[in-house]
Design an enzyme around this catalytic site. Structure first.
Site, mmCIF file in Angstrom:
data_model
loop_
_atom_site.group_PDB
_atom_site.id
_atom_site.type_symbol
_atom_site.label_atom_id
_atom_site.label_comp_id
_atom_site.label_asym_id
_atom_site.label_seq_id
_atom_site.Cartn_x
_atom_site.Cartn_y
_atom_site.Cartn_z
ATOM 1 C CE LYS A 139 88.116 12.948 32.651
ATOM 2 N NZ LYS A 139 87.462 14.107 32.065
ATOM 3 N NE ARG A 186 86.604 12.569 25.527
ATOM 4 C CZ ARG A 186 87.629 11.965 26.103
ATOM 5 N NH1 ARG A 186 87.563 11.592 27.364
ATOM 6 N NH2 ARG A 186 88.735 11.710 25.416
HETATM 7 N N1 HH2 Z 1 88.572 14.223 29.285
HETATM 8 C C1 HH2 Z 1 89.722 13.720 28.762
HETATM 9 C C2 HH2 Z 1 90.084 14.014 27.448
HETATM 10 N N2 HH2 Z 1 89.302 14.782 26.652
HETATM 11 N N3 HH2 Z 1 87.333 16.039 26.341
HETATM 12 C C3 HH2 Z 1 86.209 16.545 26.829
HETATM 13 N N4 HH2 Z 1 85.411 17.307 26.051
HETATM 14 N N5 HH2 Z 1 85.797 16.311 28.117
HETATM 15 C C4 HH2 Z 1 86.542 15.558 28.984
HETATM 16 O O1 HH2 Z 1 86.144 15.400 30.164
HETATM 17 C C5 HH2 Z 1 87.774 14.995 28.485
HETATM 18 C C6 HH2 Z 1 88.139 15.270 27.144
HETATM 19 C C7 HH2 Z 1 90.590 12.845 29.606
HETATM 20 O O2 HH2 Z 1 90.244 11.495 29.483
HETATM 21 P P1 HH2 Z 1 91.014 10.417 28.538
HETATM 22 O O3 HH2 Z 1 90.873 10.763 27.107
HETATM 23 O O4 HH2 Z 1 90.520 9.067 28.889
HETATM 24 O O5 HH2 Z 1 92.520 10.482 29.030
HETATM 25 P P2 HH2 Z 1 93.816 11.151 28.439
HETATM 26 O O6 HH2 Z 1 93.603 12.618 28.410
HETATM 27 O O7 HH2 Z 1 94.898 10.740 29.413
HETATM 28 O O8 HH2 Z 1 94.032 10.601 27.046
#
Ligand code: HH2
Length: 275
Positions: free
Chosen positions: A205, A239
């Site tokens: 992040k 995660r």
């Molecule tokens: N962070 C992201 C997406 N979903 N869900 C939970 N429960 N907690 C988190 O911290 C979280 C989440 C963002 O990360 P990522 O899926 O890698 O990116 P993007 O939202 O751009 O797909």
């Protein structure tokens, strides 16, 4: 929890697993690397992201959930805030709904989770992905996040979700400044005191990028540092994108922390970063 992003625009791996076959392969590879749960997402929630229509989100995630359900008994979570997606993926055998909106916009999602007897992740976010990084402010970020999640837990129960089915997440990077993210990670005990497992998403992040001046693909060491301290501070589920490295780090951290927990109270020391 290993991340399977079936999106063209996720911040660190957008477009890599948009093809359902490749996404399912990615999920199975993450299980080989040590993931106990897979989190399949069809909508990026990065700051400024546009919402994805439900039919498009479903087209992305449903084939991946079906393929994974046929191939592994591992727990399958789906990252969605829409009741109709939740219904379809739960019918296809998903075990958990991971709602970054904590069902503020769509309470029908709670009914779907309750009817399926599924697990539910409730996450804190200030605003929406579109607006959340526009000047977020807190008086006391920890108590605000804990109060919000406590209230969402009560609402989920009112819709029939069993409290034992709920996992709480402080939402690192979701409407938070660097100092807010650090303050939350410094101690998750208030949140853990709500009595539910705590999930933390620090993987690659931007707060890590700000500290290291590094791009998303170059944030592994920072991710490990943040994740291990989150475990020491009270997190139960991480995660992550880089499952192999994080699993190994977590196994060592857990072994050390288990020793701490089993020591007699008089010999236990508060970790230096606890407040
Ligand atoms: N962070 C992201 C997406 N979903 N869900 C939970 N429960 N907690 C988190 O911290 C979280 C989440 C963002 O990360 P990522 O899926 O890698 O990116 P993007 O939202 O751009 O797909």
């Amino acid at each position: 929890m290993g991340i399977v992003n079936v999106t063209p625009d996720s911040f660190s791996d957008g477009g890599l697993y948009l093809d359902p076959g490749r996404a399912a392969e990615r999920g199975l590879a993450l299980i080989e690397e040590g993931a106990d749960i897979l989190d399949v997402g069809g909508e990026s929630t990065r700051p400024g992201a546009d919402p994805v229509p439900a039919d498009e989100e479903l087209r992305r995630v449903l084939p991946v959930v079906r393929a994974l359900r046929g191939a592994t008994p591992a727990l399958l979570s789906v990252d969605t805030s829409k009741a109709e997606i939740a219904r379809a993926v739960l019918d296809a055998g998903a075990d958990i709904i991971n709602d970054v909106d904590a069902a503020r916009l769509d309470t029908e999602l709670l009914r779907r989770v309750a009817a399926a007897g599924a697990g539910l992740v409730l996450m804190h976010m200030k605003g929406t992905p579109r607006t959340m990084q526009v000047n977020p402010q807190y008086r006391d970020v920890r108590s605000e996040v804990t109060a919000f999640l406590g209230e969402r837990l009560t609402v989920a129960q009112a819709y029939g979700v069993a409290p034992e089915a709920v996992i709480l997440d402080p939402g690192i990077g979701f409407g938070k400044r660097l100092e807010d993210n650090l303050m939350l990670l410094r101690g998750l005990d208030d949140l853990a005191a709500l009595g539910r497992p705590v999930l933390v998403g620090v993987s690659r992040k931007s707060f890590i990028g700000k500290i290291l001046n590094a791009q998303p693909q170059d944030r592994l060491e920072g991710t490990i540092a943040a994740a291990v301290l989150a475990l020491a501070g009270g997190a139960h589920i991480l995660r992550v994108h880089d499952v192999r490295a994080l699993k190994r780090a977590a196994l060592v951290a857990d072994a050390i922390l288990a020793g701490e927990a089993s020591a007699p109270p008089s010999e236990r020391r508060e970790p230096r970063y606890a407040q």
